[in-house]
Design a protein around this motif. Structure first.
Motif, short mmCIF file in Angstrom:
data_model
loop_
_atom_site.label_atom_id
_atom_site.label_comp_id
_atom_site.label_asym_id
_atom_site.label_seq_id
_atom_site.Cartn_x
_atom_site.Cartn_y
_atom_site.Cartn_z
N SER A 167 -10.79 1.20 -15.18
CA SER A 167 -9.52 2.40 -15.20
C SER A 167 -9.16 2.19 -13.56
N VAL A 168 -9.52 2.46 -12.44
CA VAL A 168 -9.19 2.86 -11.62
C VAL A 168 -7.67 2.14 -10.55
N LEU A 169 -8.31 0.65 -11.29
CA LEU A 169 -6.96 -0.31 -11.08
C LEU A 169 -5.78 -0.01 -11.94
N GLY A 170 -6.44 0.41 -13.36
CA GLY A 170 -4.88 0.84 -14.30
C GLY A 170 -4.39 1.81 -13.86
N VAL A 171 -4.76 2.78 -12.97
CA VAL A 171 -3.92 3.90 -12.57
C VAL A 171 -3.53 3.74 -11.53
N LEU A 172 -4.13 3.38 -10.54
CA LEU A 172 -3.91 3.25 -9.12
C LEU A 172 -2.37 3.05 -8.85
N PRO A 173 -1.58 2.57 -8.87
CA PRO A 173 -0.31 2.48 -8.67
C PRO A 173 0.53 4.05 -8.83
N ASP A 174 -0.13 5.10 -10.14
CA ASP A 174 0.75 6.55 -10.20
C ASP A 174 -0.12 7.51 -9.40
N LEU A 175 -1.59 6.66 -9.08
CA LEU A 175 -2.26 7.50 -8.01
C LEU A 175 -1.25 7.66 -6.25
N VAL A 176 -1.03 6.10 -6.45
CA VAL A 176 -0.77 6.27 -4.83
C VAL A 176 0.53 6.82 -4.68
N SER A 177 1.59 6.61 -5.39
CA SER A 177 2.80 7.29 -5.91
C SER A 177 2.40 8.96 -5.94
N THR A 178 1.21 9.24 -6.90
CA THR A 178 1.36 10.53 -6.44
C THR A 178 0.67 11.19 -5.41
N ALA A 179 0.16 10.51 -4.63
CA ALA A 179 -0.46 10.82 -3.53
C ALA A 179 0.70 10.90 -2.55
N GLN A 180 1.70 10.34 -2.42
CA GLN A 180 2.23 10.60 -1.07
C GLN A 180 3.77 10.91 -1.79
N ARG A 181 3.39 11.40 -2.49
CA ARG A 181 4.63 12.84 -2.72
C ARG A 181 3.84 13.90 -2.60
N LEU A 182 2.36 14.11 -2.67
CA LEU A 182 2.13 15.07 -2.19
C LEU A 182 2.45 15.30 -1.34
N THR A 183 1.06 14.38 -0.56
CA THR A 183 0.85 14.36 0.89
C THR A 183 2.26 13.83 2.11
N ARG A 184 3.39 13.33 1.62
CA ARG A 184 4.78 12.40 1.67
C ARG A 184 4.43 12.21 3.09
N ASN A 185 3.15 11.49 2.98
CA ASN A 185 2.91 10.56 4.25
C ASN A 185 1.97 9.22 3.49
N ALA A 186 2.13 8.34 4.59
CA ALA A 186 2.00 6.97 3.42
C ALA A 186 0.67 6.46 3.63
N THR A 187 -0.11 6.73 5.00
CA THR A 187 -1.40 6.63 5.36
C THR A 187 -2.95 7.82 4.75
N ASP A 188 -2.14 9.29 4.88
CA ASP A 188 -2.66 10.18 4.18
C ASP A 188 -3.02 10.16 2.77
N ALA A 189 -1.91 9.69 2.09
CA ALA A 189 -1.81 8.87 0.23
C ALA A 189 -3.03 8.23 0.91
N GLU A 190 -2.95 6.75 1.19
CA GLU A 190 -3.92 5.79 1.15
C GLU A 190 -5.44 6.94 1.23
N ASP A 191 -5.56 7.62 2.18
CA ASP A 191 -6.74 8.68 2.45
C ASP A 191 -6.93 9.26 1.15
N LEU A 192 -5.58 9.86 0.72
CA LEU A 192 -6.70 10.57 -0.35
C LEU A 192 -6.64 9.91 -1.89
N VAL A 193 -6.17 9.33 -1.73
CA VAL A 193 -7.01 8.47 -3.57
C VAL A 193 -8.40 7.25 -2.79
N ALA A 194 -8.26 7.33 -1.98
CA ALA A 194 -9.70 6.69 -1.41
C ALA A 194 -10.85 7.73 -1.89
N GLU A 195 -10.41 8.65 -0.68
CA GLU A 195 -11.94 10.28 -1.15
C GLU A 195 -11.78 10.49 -2.88
N ALA A 196 -10.65 10.46 -3.38
CA ALA A 196 -10.39 10.26 -4.65
C ALA A 196 -11.36 9.69 -5.23
#
Lengths: 92, 218
Positions: B30-59
Motif C-alpha cells: 500500500s505504501v509503495l503504491g502511493v510513495l511517488p505521490d507522497l514524495v511529490s506532495t511532501a516536496q511541494r509542502l516542504t519545498r526541500n527534497a531532504t525535508d520531504a523524504e524525512d516527512l514521508v518516512a515519519e508519516a
C-alpha cells in the motif's frame, strides 16, 4: 456572454470550480453543463481551467529515488518483523 | 534515517487476527503504491527534497503505529495523506520561533485573480488564442515555482486537490476543517497560483504586450 434558460454566466462561473472538481451534483451540475454547451465564453474559460488543472495533476507521482524506496522498505520490514512490545517493554 | 523506537507497540492491534508478515506485506504494498505521490506532495509542502523524504518516512512510521485508526483498507490513500499533512503541520508548529514562518495573508473574501481573464482576447477568437498559447508554453518548473510561492495554508489545499486529486471531503478530513473552508482556501490558493504564473510570464516576456490588461490584481 449569453444566458440560457436555467443558469446565467455569473452563476455558471461561480460554480465552475466545483463542477470541474467533480464536486457538483444534481441540478447544479446539469445547469453548468447545459450552460457550457451554449455559451462560448464560459466554455473557453472552463476549458482553460480544466487544462491548467490537468497540468497541475502532472506534478504528482515524482520518481522516487531507489535508495529512499529501500529505506522505506527497510523501515516497514523492521516494524513488521518486530515482536509486540507493550509500553512496559514486555514482549508478547 | 528514521529508526523504530523502543518500547512501542510495533504490531498494530487491528491486525492481531492476521500474521504480522501478512499485515506487513499489505502495508508495504500500500505504501509503495502511493510513495511517488507522497514524495511529490511532501516536496511541494516542504519545498526541500531532504525535508520531504524525512516527512514521508515519519508519516509512514506514524501510519504503521496508528493502523488501528484505519477502519477500511480501501481508504488507505486518503488516510495516509491525512497523516502526512498533519505531520507537516505539526513540524511547522514545533519549529523554534527563530525559524522564519510565512505570514498568513488575509483569508477573507475579495476579488479572485483569473489568469484566463487576463489572457482572453474575445476579438481574437477566430485567428488567435492567447490562453491556449500560454498553456502550450507552460513548463513544469513554472508550475512548481508558482505552487511554491503560495502560502502554505492555501498551498496544502491546492496540492491535495489539484496535484493529488483528493475530494473536498477527503481534504477536509485530512486538515480537520469544514468543507466550506476547503472550498474557500482552494479558491484563494488557485487565485494566488494563477497570479504567480501571470507575473512570472509577464516578467519573462512570455506574454505579448497586446494581452496586458490594465487591471488591478489582488
Amino acid at each position: 456572454m449569453t444566458t440560457d434558460e436555467t443558469i446565467n454566466c455569473e452563476e455558471a462561473l461561480r460554480l465552475l470550480a466545483e463542477y470541474l472538481d467533480g464536486e457538483l451534483h444534481g441540478g447544479a451540475h446539469v445547469g453548468v453543463e447545459q450552460h457550457l454547451k451554449t455559451c462560448r465564453s464560459c466554455f473557453s474559460r472552463a476549458e482553460f481551467e480544466r487544462r491548467l488543472k490537468a497540468e497541475l495533476s502532472r506534478l504528482g507521482g515524482d520518481d522516487v529515488k531507489p535508495a529512499f524506496e529501500q529505506q522505506i522498505r527497510h523501515l516497514i520490514s523492521h516494524f513488521a518483523s518486530s515482536p509486540v512490545r507493550t509500553s512496559q517493554g514486555e514482549e508478547q | 534515517m528514521l529508526e523504530p523506537r523502543a518500547n512501542v507497540q510495533h504490531y498494530p492491534p487491528v491486525a492481531m487476527n492476521e500474521p504480522a508478515s501478512d499485515v506487513g506485506s499489505w502495508f508495504e504494498r500500500s505504501v509503495l503504491g502511493v510513495l511517488p505521490d507522497l514524495v511529490s506532495t511532501a516536496q511541494r509542502l516542504t519545498r526541500n527534497a531532504t525535508d520531504a523524504e524525512d516527512l514521508v518516512a515519519e508519516a509512514v512510521a506514524k501510519a504503521w503505529l496508528g493502523l488501528t485508526s484505519l477502519k477500511e483498507r480501501d481508504r488507505f490513500r486518503g488516510w495516509i495523506f491525512r497523516i502526512l499533512t498533519n505531520e507537516f503541520l505539526a513540524t511547522r508548529r514545533s519549529q523554534p520561533s527563530g525559524v522564519k514562518k510565512e505570514s498568513l495573508p488575509d483569508e477573507g473574501g475579495g476579488t479572485e485573480f483569473s489568469l484566463f481573464e487576463q489572457l482572453h482576447q474575445p476579438f481574437l477568437l477566430w485567428w488567435g488564442n492567447p490562453e491556449k498559447e500560454f498553456l502550450d508554453k507552460l513548463l513544469r518548473e513554472d508550475l512548481v515555482r508558482a505552487i511554491d510561492s503560495v502560502h502554505e495554508t492555501f498551498r496544502i489545499v491546492v496540492i491535495l486537490a489539484d496535484v493529488q486529486g483528493l475530494s473536498y471531503r477527503e481534504i477536509a478530513e485530512a486538515l480537520g476543517v469544514p468543507v466550506g473552508t476547503v472550498r474557500s482556501r482552494l479558491a484563494r490558493g488557485r487565485s494566488h497560483l494563477q497570479k504567480a504564473l501571470w507575473e512570472h510570464a509577464r516578467d519573462a516576456g512570455v506574454i505579448p504586450r497586446a494581452t496586458h490588461k490594465d487591471t488591478k490584481i489582488k
